[in-house]
Write an enzyme that holds these catalytic residues in place. Structure first.
Site, mmCIF file in Angstrom:
data_model
loop_
_atom_site.group_PDB
_atom_site.id
_atom_site.type_symbol
_atom_site.label_atom_id
_atom_site.label_comp_id
_atom_site.label_asym_id
_atom_site.label_seq_id
_atom_site.Cartn_x
_atom_site.Cartn_y
_atom_site.Cartn_z
ATOM 1 N N LYS A 69 43.589 40.140 32.491
ATOM 2 C CA LYS A 69 44.740 40.288 32.853
ATOM 3 C C LYS A 69 45.230 38.930 33.589
ATOM 4 O O LYS A 69 46.154 38.256 33.538
ATOM 5 C CB LYS A 69 45.123 41.099 33.694
ATOM 6 C CG LYS A 69 45.763 42.727 32.318
ATOM 7 C CD LYS A 69 45.464 43.800 33.395
ATOM 8 C CE LYS A 69 45.400 45.702 33.021
ATOM 9 N NZ LYS A 69 45.820 46.726 33.648
ATOM 10 N N ASP A 106 52.515 47.671 34.116
ATOM 11 C CA ASP A 106 51.268 48.001 34.947
ATOM 12 C C ASP A 106 52.640 48.787 36.014
ATOM 13 O O ASP A 106 52.088 49.958 36.531
ATOM 14 C CB ASP A 106 50.407 47.471 35.392
ATOM 15 C CG ASP A 106 48.727 47.465 33.409
ATOM 16 O OD1 ASP A 106 49.632 48.750 33.240
ATOM 17 O OD2 ASP A 106 48.294 46.899 33.926
#
Length: 274
Positions: A69, A106
């Site tokens: 990420k 997220d």
């Protein structure tokens, strides 16, 4: 973003064999009659740059999971404001100018999980174990909760300090898990601990009484930490709801229309046996 379909739809991670994202994303694609297959790609860190170059050439889109990420955020030429704040990307695509672009869904997924476990956001004291991309999303979300404080503990003191320094008004660096847990109203596991075995991020008997428990890890049958926390009287959930909600938000990013979240939830429930 272009209205044309992506040339390919993938999940980037290492490992990815455990991921349930293909299960519910492919269910959503079938329901929407979109002629793509969402595939998981296990990409070692040293192969990420070459893989991204190929995916950009293919006008691919997709998701990103551990440990990529942060690296995909740095590789993106364009990012959303949320991804820029988190400095982590979990959703990517190629825009009309051929630029690798990223978002962080997220954050919305974490907020949804918090709602499902009954977290009172205003004035919350959140203990977060971990300092990677998932923890950055937690910090980004909690920063928006009125009067909330987050105590951060990670095994890498340097990485933890760097993350805490990015959120000085909200995040306090904890010197130990016990320091993070003291007085917490919500406890979050933002590490991979418990993904492959029954290891616990923190002992259940050290959780503050009445604290909500959120494990961003998910496994069939839930994680041991969630099961034991629930038996000890805590309201506790694993990361399946967060996974689902961030996936639905990513689908809408790619295709400019909502996913059928009922179909996604049913597919996820079957796959995770819940």
């Amino acid at each position: 973003m272009t209205d044309a379909l992506p040339g390919r739809l993938v999940l980037l991670g290492h490992p990815v064999s455990h991921s349930l994202s293909p299960v519910f994303q492919n269910a959503a694609l079938r329901r929407a009659d979109i002629a793509l297959v969402y595939e998981a790609l296990d990409v070692a860190p040293e192969a990420l740059d070459d893989t991204l170059a190929r995916l950009v050439a293919q006008r691919a889109a997709g998701n990103v999971t551990i440990p990529h990420k942060d690296a995909v955020f740095r590789a993106c030429q364009v990012t959303s404001a949320v991804a820029a704040r988190a400095e982590a990307v979990n959703t990517f695509w190629v825009d009309d100018l051929g630029r690798l672009s990223g978002d962080n869904t997220d954050v919305a997924g974490f907020d949804a999980l918090a709602d499902h476990v009954g977290v009172e956001r205003a004035g919350a004291i959140v203990a977060c174990i971990g300092s990677g991309g998932a923890a950055a999303a937690v910090c980004t979300a909690v920063e928006r909760w009125p009067g909330a404080t987050l105590r951060l503990y990670g095994r890498s003191s340097g990485r933890s300090a760097a993350l805490a320094n990015r959120f000085p008004a909200t995040v306090q660096l904890a010197g130990s898990p016990a320091d993070a847990l003291r007085g917490a109203t919500t406890v979050v596991n933002a590490t991979p601990i418990g993904m492959r075995d029954d290891a616990l991020p923190v002992p259940v008997d050290e959780l503050p009484r009445d604290a909500r428990v959120m494990d961003l890890v998910y496994r069939p049958g839930e994680t041991r930490w969630v099961r034991e926390a629930r038996r000890a009287g805590h309201l506790a959930l694993d990361g399946c709801e967060m996974l689902l909600q961030q996936g639905a938000a990513a689908f809408e990013r790619w295709f400019h229309r909502p996913a059928d979240i009922v179909v996604m939830r049913e597919a996820l429930a079957r796959a995770s046996r819940r």
